[in-house]
Design a protein around this motif. Structure first.
Motif, PDB file in Angstrom:
ATOM      1  N   CYS A 249     102.950  17.998  -2.163  1.00  0.00           N
ATOM      2  CA  CYS A 249     104.280  18.591  -2.397  1.00  0.00           C
ATOM      3  C   CYS A 249     104.833  18.132  -3.745  1.00  0.00           C
ATOM      4  CB  CYS A 249     105.245  18.203  -1.277  1.00  0.00           C
ATOM      5  SG  CYS A 249     106.880  18.952  -1.457  1.00  0.00           S
ATOM      6  N   ARG A 250     104.872  19.034  -4.702  1.00  0.00           N
ATOM      7  CA  ARG A 250     105.317  18.697  -6.056  1.00  0.00           C
ATOM      8  C   ARG A 250     106.770  18.218  -6.073  1.00  0.00           C
ATOM      9  NH1 ARG A 250     101.998  20.785 -10.048  1.00  0.00           N
ATOM     10  NH2 ARG A 250     103.734  21.125 -11.488  1.00  0.00           N
ATOM     11  N   ALA A 251     107.600  18.782  -5.201  1.00  0.00           N
ATOM     12  CA  ALA A 251     109.007  18.382  -5.151  1.00  0.00           C
ATOM     13  C   ALA A 251     109.164  16.934  -4.689  1.00  0.00           C
ATOM     14  CB  ALA A 251     109.782  19.312  -4.215  1.00  0.00           C
ATOM     15  N   PHE A 252     108.186  16.432  -3.955  1.00  0.00           N
ATOM     16  CA  PHE A 252     108.199  15.034  -3.525  1.00  0.00           C
ATOM     17  C   PHE A 252     107.531  14.130  -4.558  1.00  0.00           C
ATOM     18  CE2 PHE A 252     106.189  11.398  -1.486  1.00  0.00           C
ATOM     19  CZ  PHE A 252     107.236  10.858  -0.750  1.00  0.00           C
ATOM     20  N   ILE A 253     106.394  14.565  -5.079  1.00  0.00           N
ATOM     21  CA  ILE A 253     105.581  13.725  -5.963  1.00  0.00           C
ATOM     22  C   ILE A 253     106.274  13.451  -7.294  1.00  0.00           C
ATOM     23  CG2 ILE A 253     103.411  13.614  -7.256  1.00  0.00           C
ATOM     24  CD1 ILE A 253     102.184  15.383  -5.000  1.00  0.00           C
ATOM     25  N   TYR A 254     106.846  14.498  -7.891  1.00  0.00           N
ATOM     26  CA  TYR A 254     107.292  14.397  -9.281  1.00  0.00           C
ATOM     27  C   TYR A 254     108.803  14.236  -9.408  1.00  0.00           C
ATOM     28  CZ  TYR A 254     102.525  15.919 -10.140  1.00  0.00           C
ATOM     29  OH  TYR A 254     101.153  16.002 -10.164  1.00  0.00           O
ATOM     30  N   THR A 255     109.382  13.355  -8.610  1.00  0.00           N
ATOM     31  CA  THR A 255     110.815  13.097  -8.728  1.00  0.00           C
ATOM     32  C   THR A 255     111.092  11.627  -8.476  1.00  0.00           C
ATOM     33  OG1 THR A 255     113.008  13.860  -8.030  1.00  0.00           O
ATOM     34  CG2 THR A 255     111.387  13.544  -6.303  1.00  0.00           C
ATOM     35  N   THR A 256     112.095  11.114  -9.157  1.00  0.00           N
ATOM     36  CA  THR A 256     112.510   9.731  -8.953  1.00  0.00           C
ATOM     37  C   THR A 256     113.074   9.565  -7.542  1.00  0.00           C
ATOM     38  OG1 THR A 256     113.016   9.485 -11.300  1.00  0.00           O
ATOM     39  CG2 THR A 256     114.046   7.903  -9.797  1.00  0.00           C
ATOM     40  N   ALA A 257     112.757   8.475  -6.902  1.00  0.00           N
ATOM     41  CA  ALA A 257     113.230   8.220  -5.537  1.00  0.00           C
ATOM     42  C   ALA A 257     114.738   8.024  -5.521  1.00  0.00           C
ATOM     43  CB  ALA A 257     112.529   6.989  -4.970  1.00  0.00           C
ATOM     44  N   LEU A 258     115.310   8.117  -4.335  1.00  0.00           N
ATOM     45  CA  LEU A 258     116.753   7.927  -4.164  1.00  0.00           C
ATOM     46  C   LEU A 258     117.185   6.556  -4.686  1.00  0.00           C
ATOM     47  CD1 LEU A 258     117.309   9.299  -0.548  1.00  0.00           C
ATOM     48  CD2 LEU A 258     118.288  10.262  -2.635  1.00  0.00           C
ATOM     49  N   PRO A 259     118.423   6.450  -5.208  1.00  0.00           N
ATOM     50  CA  PRO A 259     118.934   5.149  -5.635  1.00  0.00           C
ATOM     51  C   PRO A 259     118.969   4.149  -4.478  1.00  0.00           C
ATOM     52  CG  PRO A 259     120.307   6.924  -6.480  1.00  0.00           C
ATOM     53  CD  PRO A 259     119.357   7.542  -5.500  1.00  0.00           C
ATOM     54  N   VAL A 260     118.721   2.901  -4.789  1.00  0.00           N
ATOM     55  CA  VAL A 260     118.632   1.856  -3.764  1.00  0.00           C
ATOM     56  C   VAL A 260     119.897   1.753  -2.907  1.00  0.00           C
ATOM     57  CG1 VAL A 260     118.354  -0.618  -3.406  1.00  0.00           C
ATOM     58  CG2 VAL A 260     116.920   0.562  -5.071  1.00  0.00           C
ATOM     59  N   PRO A 261     121.108   1.741  -3.477  1.00  0.00           N
ATOM     60  CA  PRO A 261     122.287   1.638  -2.619  1.00  0.00           C
ATOM     61  C   PRO A 261     122.455   2.820  -1.671  1.00  0.00           C
ATOM     62  CG  PRO A 261     122.913   1.952  -4.923  1.00  0.00           C
ATOM     63  CD  PRO A 261     121.465   1.673  -4.910  1.00  0.00           C
ATOM     64  N   VAL A 262     121.987   3.996  -2.073  1.00  0.00           N
ATOM     65  CA  VAL A 262     122.044   5.159  -1.187  1.00  0.00           C
ATOM     66  C   VAL A 262     121.138   4.940   0.016  1.00  0.00           C
ATOM     67  CG1 VAL A 262     121.503   7.623  -0.986  1.00  0.00           C
ATOM     68  CG2 VAL A 262     122.665   6.769  -3.030  1.00  0.00           C
ATOM     69  N   ILE A 263     119.950   4.411  -0.231  1.00  0.00           N
ATOM     70  CA  ILE A 263     119.015   4.138   0.864  1.00  0.00           C
ATOM     71  C   ILE A 263     119.612   3.112   1.830  1.00  0.00           C
ATOM     72  CG2 ILE A 263     116.700   3.340   1.464  1.00  0.00           C
ATOM     73  CD1 ILE A 263     115.920   4.027  -1.484  1.00  0.00           C
ATOM     74  N   ALA A 264     120.192   2.054   1.285  1.00  0.00           N
ATOM     75  CA  ALA A 264     120.778   0.998   2.127  1.00  0.00           C
ATOM     76  C   ALA A 264     121.926   1.541   2.970  1.00  0.00           C
ATOM     77  CB  ALA A 264     121.257  -0.154   1.242  1.00  0.00           C
ATOM     78  N   ALA A 265     122.794   2.353   2.360  1.00  0.00           N
ATOM     79  CA  ALA A 265     123.919   2.926   3.093  1.00  0.00           C
ATOM     80  C   ALA A 265     123.433   3.876   4.185  1.00  0.00           C
ATOM     81  CB  ALA A 265     124.853   3.659   2.122  1.00  0.00           C
ATOM     82  N   THR A 266     122.369   4.605   3.898  1.00  0.00           N
ATOM     83  CA  THR A 266     121.845   5.562   4.880  1.00  0.00           C
ATOM     84  C   THR A 266     121.235   4.832   6.067  1.00  0.00           C
ATOM     85  OG1 THR A 266     121.407   7.132   3.084  1.00  0.00           O
ATOM     86  CG2 THR A 266     120.367   7.562   5.207  1.00  0.00           C
TER      87      THR A 266
END
Length: 367
Positions: A249-266
């Protein structure tokens, strides 16, 4: 042919379809245009989780999941969601639009058939248009029409995908998930259900409508940007399909991951929603109260849950009334044609668990 941008913009203005970015106006006391259904976007536990993560890791994830962005807390989020939803695997994406427009073309293509509800979200439709599969849309929640399409076309294609939302974002009604699942068995199709507006709010502990009705779709799609109050999206599916998406999946492979604080809040949001039965009950009660009070004025609202719409035909009439409501402190979404069919223009009220009967009474007085 060259596009005359000024001419195109002029046509949009003349047809009342021109969009501007509205300033977020905190002076509007009656907010009915937010998807923050459980008020988690400002919840202290999410704020503190984000602050703590920033102190430990900084802000940006620094790269894609396949490079430097695959933090342990992101894998924890995926495992927690998979357990919560009773699915084999969850894969997190940066947004619902990115997910839907990227996953469908990865999994389906020429020689495949996709049958989608007429009211599916634009991100799903874009994904279908991008994938080169044959796409046909059945009339909204019309299972007779869908069965006719399946009987007529299914045997001509290698694979078939049925696509629907669970709680539809415009009419606020619910898909006939049990029938869709039975059709998926009878006609050997896969089933994709987008639970963007249901996860966190509906079903046992906020697991969504698939869980509530005992449905096991091939792909369950959800978002963090609504009831969970953060940002991002996920697809819950099998281990095999998840692994395929990671690799193709190109939309998954070629993009920067979510910001760390967003992941922690989620991560914090996923934990919190499971114990928010009181807030979910408030939403049900305030929705029923709103419907009842408008009915007493002879006005009918579309929707059964926390998304309620008042049909107000005509783009001009809708925009004029929108301005009047804003002047008296009410923020509500004005949904114009062609987002909805002509004559079905509407005010869409997105309810929150913090809304009170006094808030509803004030809105009802304006109509």
């Amino acid at each position: 042919m060259d596009l005359d941008f000024n001419e195109a913009l002029t046509e949009l203005k003349e047809s009342l379809l021109y969009r501007i970015l509205p300033n977020r106006d905190e002076s509007l006391l009656y907010q009915f245009h937010s998807n923050d259904y459980l008020n988690l976007a400002t919840h202290d536990a999410l704020v503190q989780a984000a602050i703590s993560a920033m102190k430990d890791y900084g802000f940006g994830s620094t790269g894609s999941r396949l490079l430097s962005g695959n933090y342990g807390m992101l894998e924890t989020l995926e495992k927690s969601l998979a357990h919560f939803l009773g699915m084999e695997k969850v894969l997190v994406f940066n947004s619902g639009f990115q997910l839907n427009s990227g996953v469908i073309p990865t999994l389906y293509g020429e020689g495949d058939l996709i049958l989608a509800d007429k009211y599916c979200h634009a991100s799903l439709l874009d994904g279908m248009h991008l994938c080169n599969a044959t796409m046909k849309r059945f009339q909204h929640n019309d299972m007779t029409h869908l069965k006719t399409l399946l009987m007529t076309h299914r045997s001509n294609f290698k694979r078939c995908l049925l696509v629907t939302e669970s709680l539809f974002s415009m009419d606020g009604d619910v898909a006939l998930l049990d029938v869709l699942q039975q059709f998926s068995y009878d006609y050997d199709t896969e089933l994709m259900v987008d639970e963007a507006h249901a996860i966190g709010v509906l079903g046992d502990q906020g697991r969504g409508l698939c869980s509530q009705f005992g449905i096991k779709p091939t792909y369950l799609v959800g978002t963090f940007g609504k009831a969970m109050g953060t940002f991002g999206a996920f697809i819950a599916t099998s281990n095999e399909i998840s692994d395929y998406l990671i690799n193709r999946c190109r939309a998954f492979i070629y993009t920067t991951a979510l910001p760390v604080p967003v992941i922690a809040a989620t991560n914090q949001a996923v934990s919190l929603i499971q114990s928010m039965d009181i807030q979910r009950q408030r939403l049900r009660e305030i929705s029923a109260y709103f419907t009842s009070m408008m009915s007493q004025k002879g006005l009918s609202l579309l929707g059964n849950y926390h998304i309620l719409s008042l049909i107000y035909p005509g783009n001009r009439a809708l925009l004029d009334r929108y301005s009047q409501l804003k002047d008296v402190g009410i923020a509500v979404s004005a949904i114009r044609h062609p987002t909805v069919p002509k004559g079905k223009e509407r005010f869409r009220f997105s309810l929150k668990s913090s809304h009170t009967k006094a808030d509803i009474d004030y809105v009802v007085e304006q109509f």
